[in-house]
Design a protein around this motif. Structure first.
Motif, PDB file in Angstrom:
ATOM      1  N   LEU A  63       0.761  -1.222  -0.060  1.00  0.00           N
ATOM      2  CA  LEU A  63       0.014  -0.085   0.016  1.00  0.00           C
ATOM      3  C   LEU A  63       0.716   1.266  -0.302  1.00  0.00           C
ATOM      4  O   LEU A  63       1.817   1.288   0.861  1.00  0.00           O
ATOM      5  CB  LEU A  63      -0.829   0.262   1.346  1.00  0.00           C
ATOM      6  CG  LEU A  63      -2.014  -1.001   1.470  1.00  0.00           C
ATOM      7  CD1 LEU A  63      -2.767  -1.002   2.548  1.00  0.00           C
ATOM      8  CD2 LEU A  63      -2.945  -0.845   0.140  1.00  0.00           C
ATOM      9  N   PRO A  64       0.673   2.357  -0.863  1.00  0.00           N
ATOM     10  CA  PRO A  64       1.159   3.556  -0.793  1.00  0.00           C
ATOM     11  C   PRO A  64       1.213   4.193   0.544  1.00  0.00           C
ATOM     12  O   PRO A  64       0.511   4.364   1.439  1.00  0.00           O
ATOM     13  CB  PRO A  64       0.644   4.304  -1.846  1.00  0.00           C
ATOM     14  CG  PRO A  64      -0.749   3.690  -2.256  1.00  0.00           C
ATOM     15  CD  PRO A  64      -0.615   2.510  -1.637  1.00  0.00           C
ATOM     16  N   ARG A  65       2.489   4.853   0.872  1.00  0.00           N
ATOM     17  CA  ARG A  65       2.653   5.905   1.853  1.00  0.00           C
ATOM     18  C   ARG A  65       1.316   6.583   2.369  1.00  0.00           C
ATOM     19  O   ARG A  65       0.918   6.846   3.203  1.00  0.00           O
ATOM     20  CB  ARG A  65       3.679   6.454   2.009  1.00  0.00           C
ATOM     21  CG  ARG A  65       3.888   7.174   3.277  1.00  0.00           C
ATOM     22  CD  ARG A  65       5.480   7.966   3.304  1.00  0.00           C
ATOM     23  NE  ARG A  65       5.862   8.499   4.428  1.00  0.00           N
ATOM     24  CZ  ARG A  65       6.683   9.465   4.663  1.00  0.00           C
ATOM     25  NH1 ARG A  65       7.167  10.034   3.503  1.00  0.00           N
ATOM     26  NH2 ARG A  65       6.901   9.746   5.578  1.00  0.00           N
ATOM     27  N   SER A  66       0.783   7.144   1.022  1.00  0.00           N
ATOM     28  CA  SER A  66      -0.412   8.203   1.202  1.00  0.00           C
ATOM     29  C   SER A  66      -1.692   7.453   1.691  1.00  0.00           C
ATOM     30  O   SER A  66      -2.394   8.374   2.051  1.00  0.00           O
ATOM     31  CB  SER A  66      -0.578   8.808  -0.202  1.00  0.00           C
ATOM     32  OG  SER A  66      -1.000   7.834  -1.029  1.00  0.00           O
ATOM     33  N   VAL A  67      -1.871   6.288   1.824  1.00  0.00           N
ATOM     34  CA  VAL A  67      -2.881   5.643   2.526  1.00  0.00           C
ATOM     35  C   VAL A  67      -2.653   4.807   3.815  1.00  0.00           C
ATOM     36  O   VAL A  67      -3.180   4.181   4.042  1.00  0.00           O
ATOM     37  CB  VAL A  67      -3.605   4.776   1.495  1.00  0.00           C
ATOM     38  CG1 VAL A  67      -4.471   5.640   0.221  1.00  0.00           C
ATOM     39  CG2 VAL A  67      -3.011   3.670   0.935  1.00  0.00           C
ATOM     40  N   ASP A  68      -1.275   5.044   4.163  1.00  0.00           N
ATOM     41  CA  ASP A  68      -0.833   4.487   5.518  1.00  0.00           C
ATOM     42  C   ASP A  68      -1.398   5.263   6.743  1.00  0.00           C
ATOM     43  O   ASP A  68      -0.438   6.171   7.120  1.00  0.00           O
ATOM     44  CB  ASP A  68       0.526   4.105   5.463  1.00  0.00           C
ATOM     45  CG  ASP A  68       1.162   3.260   6.633  1.00  0.00           C
ATOM     46  OD1 ASP A  68       0.592   3.445   7.749  1.00  0.00           O
ATOM     47  OD2 ASP A  68       2.257   2.896   6.433  1.00  0.00           O
ATOM     48  N   ALA A  69      -2.369   4.873   7.307  1.00  0.00           N
ATOM     49  CA  ALA A  69      -3.154   5.789   8.337  1.00  0.00           C
ATOM     50  C   ALA A  69      -1.890   5.971   9.718  1.00  0.00           C
ATOM     51  O   ALA A  69      -2.020   7.063  10.056  1.00  0.00           O
ATOM     52  CB  ALA A  69      -4.137   5.148   8.998  1.00  0.00           C
ATOM     53  N   MET A  70      -1.245   4.939   9.777  1.00  0.00           N
ATOM     54  CA  MET A  70      -0.231   4.923  10.897  1.00  0.00           C
ATOM     55  C   MET A  70       0.852   5.927  10.558  1.00  0.00           C
ATOM     56  O   MET A  70       1.359   6.928  11.470  1.00  0.00           O
ATOM     57  CB  MET A  70       0.400   3.626  11.477  1.00  0.00           C
ATOM     58  CG  MET A  70      -0.747   2.450  11.646  1.00  0.00           C
ATOM     59  SD  MET A  70      -1.697   3.025  13.159  1.00  0.00           S
ATOM     60  CE  MET A  70      -0.951   2.678  14.231  1.00  0.00           C
TER      61      MET A  70
END
Length: 170
Positions: free
Chosen positions: A91-98
């Motif tokens: 998953l791309p960093r732009s959708v990594d909630a943490m």
């Protein structure tokens, strides 16, 4: 290819640029970045990437997903965890909630549905704990993931609104 979070950032940049052209002091414009469930991720991406120098911005999100954990949890129901481990790993960093939570510094209100079976409350609590900005967490008692707020929730939501307004003394 851009992710939906990157599109949200591009759209936000255009809105802010248009607003700045019309106002003498655009930094005073209140910006509310809002999202629900998956929509929390572009709001948090914009908060983490664009709003650091915008002192009147706030984040208001409901049921923010730790997408990796949600994907693995749902795939376990279908005995597809092994297949989905690769998907969740890329998953791309732009959708990594943490990661986003660790980079967001805006005052934030997190609305959390108590009976959420899609974005489990413990997943949301992990996002809350990782959030580095000032935050106010509101539990929406009795609500599932897509539950509709009713009059019983009004006091806690109004309290959150008062909290967010106190972050910007006039």
């Amino acid at each position: 290819m851009k992710t939906f979070s990157e599109f949200a950032a591009a759209w936000s940049e255009r809105v802010l640029a248009a607003r700045a052209g019309k106002l003498e002091n655009s930094k005073q414009t209140r910006v509310w970045l809002c999202g629900n469930s998956l929509g929390c991720l572009p709001a948090m991406h914009v908060a983490a990437t664009l709003m650091a120098d915008h002192p009147a911005a706030v984040l208001w999100v409901r049921n923010p997903p730790d997408l990796r954990r949600v994907i693995l949890n749902i795939s376990a129901r279908w005995r597809a965890t092994t297949a989905m481990q690769h998907v969740s790993a890329v998953l791309p960093r732009s959708v990594d909630a943490m990661d986003l939570a660790a980079r967001c510094k805006l005052p934030a209100v997190f609305l959390m549905s108590e009976k959420d079976t899609l974005v489990l409350p413990e997943y949301q609590q992990g996002v809350h704990a990782a959030y580095v900005g000032q935050k106010h967490v509101v539990e929406l008692s009795g609500l599932p993931h897509d539950g509709i707020l009713d009059e019983d929730h009004r006091p806690v939501v109004e309290h959150a609104l008062r909290w967010i307004r106190r972050q910007f003394p006039v």
